[in-house]
Design a protein around this motif. Structure first.
Motif, PDB file in Angstrom:
ATOM      1  N   LEU A 258       0.841  -1.186   0.000  1.00 19.01           N
ATOM      2  CA  LEU A 258       0.000   0.000   0.000  1.00 19.01           C
ATOM      3  C   LEU A 258       0.881   1.241   0.000  1.00 19.01           C
ATOM      4  N   ALA A 259       0.275   2.400  -0.236  1.00 20.40           N
ATOM      5  CA  ALA A 259       0.986   3.669  -0.106  1.00 20.40           C
ATOM      6  C   ALA A 259       1.307   3.902   1.377  1.00 20.40           C
ATOM      7  N   PRO A 260       2.233   4.815   1.688  1.00 17.05           N
ATOM      8  CA  PRO A 260       2.667   4.999   3.084  1.00 17.05           C
ATOM      9  C   PRO A 260       1.546   5.252   4.089  1.00 17.05           C
ATOM     10  N   TRP A 261       0.653   6.217   3.817  1.00 17.04           N
ATOM     11  CA  TRP A 261      -0.379   6.528   4.808  1.00 17.04           C
ATOM     12  C   TRP A 261      -1.390   5.403   4.980  1.00 17.04           C
ATOM     13  N   PRO A 262      -1.881   4.756   3.914  1.00 13.67           N
ATOM     14  CA  PRO A 262      -2.719   3.573   4.118  1.00 13.67           C
ATOM     15  C   PRO A 262      -1.992   2.461   4.878  1.00 13.67           C
ATOM     16  N   SER A 263      -0.667   2.382   4.716  1.00  8.02           N
ATOM     17  CA  SER A 263       0.103   1.385   5.462  1.00  8.02           C
ATOM     18  C   SER A 263       0.018   1.636   6.956  1.00  8.02           C
ATOM     19  N   LEU A 264       0.076   2.925   7.348  1.00  9.80           N
ATOM     20  CA  LEU A 264      -0.074   3.254   8.770  1.00  9.80           C
ATOM     21  C   LEU A 264      -1.466   2.855   9.262  1.00  9.80           C
ATOM     22  N   GLY A 265      -2.502   3.142   8.456  1.00 10.34           N
ATOM     23  CA  GLY A 265      -3.854   2.758   8.830  1.00 10.34           C
ATOM     24  C   GLY A 265      -3.989   1.255   9.007  1.00 10.34           C
ATOM     25  N   TYR A 266      -3.345   0.495   8.140  1.00  8.86           N
ATOM     26  CA  TYR A 266      -3.364  -0.971   8.228  1.00  8.86           C
ATOM     27  C   TYR A 266      -2.713  -1.429   9.526  1.00  8.86           C
ATOM     28  N   PHE A 267      -1.533  -0.888   9.809  1.00  9.02           N
ATOM     29  CA  PHE A 267      -0.808  -1.271  11.034  1.00  9.02           C
ATOM     30  C   PHE A 267      -1.621  -0.916  12.274  1.00  9.02           C
ATOM     31  N   ALA A 268      -2.205   0.287  12.285  1.00  8.19           N
ATOM     32  CA  ALA A 268      -3.014   0.709  13.427  1.00  8.19           C
ATOM     33  C   ALA A 268      -4.257  -0.160  13.575  1.00  8.19           C
ATOM     34  N   ALA A 269      -4.865  -0.563  12.456  1.00  6.84           N
ATOM     35  CA  ALA A 269      -6.049  -1.414  12.512  1.00  6.84           C
ATOM     36  C   ALA A 269      -5.718  -2.772  13.111  1.00  6.84           C
ATOM     37  N   VAL A 270      -4.574  -3.331  12.753  1.00  4.15           N
ATOM     38  CA  VAL A 270      -4.145  -4.609  13.340  1.00  4.15           C
ATOM     39  C   VAL A 270      -3.941  -4.449  14.846  1.00  4.15           C
ATOM     40  N   ALA A 271      -3.290  -3.351  15.253  1.00  3.03           N
ATOM     41  CA  ALA A 271      -3.038  -3.106  16.670  1.00  3.03           C
ATOM     42  C   ALA A 271      -4.349  -2.989  17.449  1.00  3.03           C
ATOM     43  N   VAL A 272      -5.297  -2.232  16.909  1.00  2.00           N
ATOM     44  CA  VAL A 272      -6.591  -2.062  17.570  1.00  2.00           C
ATOM     45  C   VAL A 272      -7.349  -3.385  17.620  1.00  2.00           C
ATOM     46  N   ALA A 273      -7.263  -4.179  16.558  1.00  2.00           N
ATOM     47  CA  ALA A 273      -7.947  -5.466  16.530  1.00  2.00           C
ATOM     48  C   ALA A 273      -7.423  -6.394  17.629  1.00  2.00           C
ATOM     49  N   VAL A 274      -6.094  -6.436  17.784  1.00  2.00           N
ATOM     50  CA  VAL A 274      -5.505  -7.265  18.843  1.00  2.00           C
ATOM     51  C   VAL A 274      -5.946  -6.759  20.213  1.00  2.00           C
ATOM     52  N   PHE A 275      -5.988  -5.453  20.385  1.00  4.48           N
ATOM     53  CA  PHE A 275      -6.424  -4.890  21.664  1.00  4.48           C
ATOM     54  C   PHE A 275      -7.889  -5.217  21.945  1.00  4.48           C
ATOM     55  N   LEU A 276      -8.744  -5.149  20.932  1.00  2.20           N
ATOM     56  CA  LEU A 276     -10.155  -5.466  21.128  1.00  2.20           C
ATOM     57  C   LEU A 276     -10.344  -6.934  21.505  1.00  2.20           C
ATOM     58  N   VAL A 277      -9.569  -7.807  20.885  1.00  8.76           N
ATOM     59  CA  VAL A 277      -9.618  -9.224  21.263  1.00  8.76           C
ATOM     60  C   VAL A 277      -9.207  -9.387  22.723  1.00  8.76           C
ATOM     61  N   SER A 278      -8.184  -8.643  23.137  1.00  8.33           N
ATOM     62  CA  SER A 278      -7.741  -8.732  24.534  1.00  8.33           C
ATOM     63  C   SER A 278      -8.822  -8.257  25.502  1.00  8.33           C
ATOM     64  N   LEU A 279      -9.632  -7.280  25.091  1.00 11.49           N
ATOM     65  CA  LEU A 279     -10.729  -6.818  25.948  1.00 11.49           C
ATOM     66  C   LEU A 279     -11.740  -7.941  26.181  1.00 11.49           C
ATOM     67  N   VAL A 280     -12.052  -8.661  25.129  1.00 14.10           N
ATOM     68  CA  VAL A 280     -12.978  -9.782  25.251  1.00 14.10           C
ATOM     69  C   VAL A 280     -12.431 -10.831  26.226  1.00 14.10           C
ATOM     70  N   VAL A 281     -11.146 -11.144  26.075  1.00 21.53           N
ATOM     71  CA  VAL A 281     -10.526 -12.160  26.930  1.00 21.53           C
ATOM     72  C   VAL A 281     -10.430 -11.683  28.373  1.00 21.53           C
ATOM     73  N   VAL A 282     -10.079 -10.425  28.579  1.00 21.22           N
ATOM     74  CA  VAL A 282      -9.960  -9.882  29.931  1.00 21.22           C
ATOM     75  C   VAL A 282     -11.302  -9.950  30.653  1.00 21.22           C
ATOM     76  N   ASN A 283     -12.386  -9.710  29.954  1.00 14.77           N
ATOM     77  CA  ASN A 283     -13.714  -9.743  30.568  1.00 14.77           C
ATOM     78  C   ASN A 283     -14.211 -11.147  30.859  1.00 14.77           C
ATOM     79  N   ARG A 284     -13.620 -12.143  30.194  1.00 10.58           N
ATOM     80  CA  ARG A 284     -14.128 -13.509  30.338  1.00 10.58           C
ATOM     81  C   ARG A 284     -13.350 -14.350  31.348  1.00 10.58           C
ATOM     82  N   ARG A 285     -12.180 -13.908  31.736  1.00 10.78           N
ATOM     83  CA  ARG A 285     -11.419 -14.735  32.674  1.00 10.78           C
ATOM     84  C   ARG A 285     -11.090 -13.968  33.942  1.00 10.78           C
ATOM     85  N   ASP A 286     -10.712 -14.712  34.968  1.00 11.17           N
ATOM     86  CA  ASP A 286     -10.401 -14.111  36.265  1.00 11.17           C
ATOM     87  C   ASP A 286      -9.126 -13.288  36.162  1.00 11.17           C
ATOM     88  N   ALA A 287      -9.076 -12.226  36.987  1.00 10.80           N
ATOM     89  CA  ALA A 287      -7.863 -11.399  37.013  1.00 10.80           C
ATOM     90  C   ALA A 287      -6.758 -12.088  37.773  1.00 10.80           C
TER      91      ALA A 287
END
Length: 257
Positions: free
Chosen positions: A228-257
């Motif tokens: 991709l072009a440079p700026w869309p590449s940043l959007g792609y990288f940020a989207a992957v980061a946010v996706a991993v974080f959102l998955v972690s939110l689901v897991v954090v809510n489902r298991r004991d601390a």
């Protein structure tokens, strides 16, 4: 607890330990130091490019990801995460406040490192004629590092929350970012095509890539061949980061601390 109070709590917890300070100092010294040495060794007939001054940005990013992961795994290790969730039952709010604080710190550290690397390189280069920030691409090469560091911190917090153990989270982050994507590129025929779409390859393309895919003047490290072009590449990288974080939110809510 209000959002402002949560952010204040997370800021206090982050800066009450020494690890952020040590990580920031190590990232700055290592990244800018190596960049300066590269600029010193470049001959006058091969002027240093702006993108060349950021060629070592990934070293600092690795350290910043360790810092971000520690912000989560250390709390699990010492049991303070359990106390936090008891005080604030809304676990999503706690994790979002944590990732905001860590990402902001990572972004600031990235900007300091990038401009230090560029400034030091400009001082020591035999020919600094190509080191002016005269185009949008030049500014992206330097100022864009902070954006990548912030996104990488979001990714690291997500991985830390998923793994919960410091050694495991650090191993996943460093082995994948430093070795994993490069090994995938070694797969015959298909590997290079897949590698272009991997997250850290996209981050490289944003920081080091040029719209034309070439290094201006033909000097310095080769520009990444991004999908991709440079700026869309940043959007792609940020989207992957946010996706991993959102998955972690689901897991954090489902298991004991």
């Amino acid at each position: 607890m209000t959002a402002v109070a949560l952010l204040a709590v997370e800021r206090i917890k982050l800066f009450s330990t020494r690890s952020p300070w040590w990580c920031a100092a190590l990232a700055l010294v290592m990244t800018s130091g190596i960049a300066t040495l590269i600029a010193m060794e470049m001959p006058a007939e091969a002027p240093v490019q702006v993108s060349t001054t950021q060629f070592t940005y990934s070293f600092g990013m690795s350290v910043v990801m360790v810092m971000a992961a520690l912000a989560v795994t250390t709390e699990y290790r010492f049991g303070t995460m359990r106390a936090t969730f008891q005080a604030v039952p809304n676990r999503n709010a706690v994790m979002v406040a944590k990732v905001v604080v860590v990402a902001l710190l990572a972004g600031v550290v990235g900007e300091v490192i990038a401009f230090t690397s560029w400034g030091a390189s400009r001082l020591v280069a035999a020919d600094a004629s190509q080191l002016g920030l005269e185009s949008s691409a030049d500014w992206r090469h330097v100022a864009g590092v902070g954006l990548v560091y912030a996104a990488a911190a979001v990714l690291a917090v997500g991985v830390g929350a998923l793994v919960r153990h410091t050694a495991g989270a650090v191993a996943v982050l460093l082995v994948y970012s430093m070795v994993g994507e490069s090994l995938i590129a070694l797969i015959p025929d298909l590997g290079p095509k897949i590698q272009k779409w991997l997250p850290f390859a996209m981050a490289d393309n944003f920081v080091l890539g040029s719209p034309s895919g070439e290094v201006v003047g033909g000097m310095g490290p080769p520009a990444p061949e991004g999908a991709l072009a440079p700026w869309p590449s940043l959007g792609y990288f940020a989207a992957v980061a946010v996706a991993v974080f959102l998955v972690s939110l689901v897991v954090v809510n489902r298991r004991d601390a």
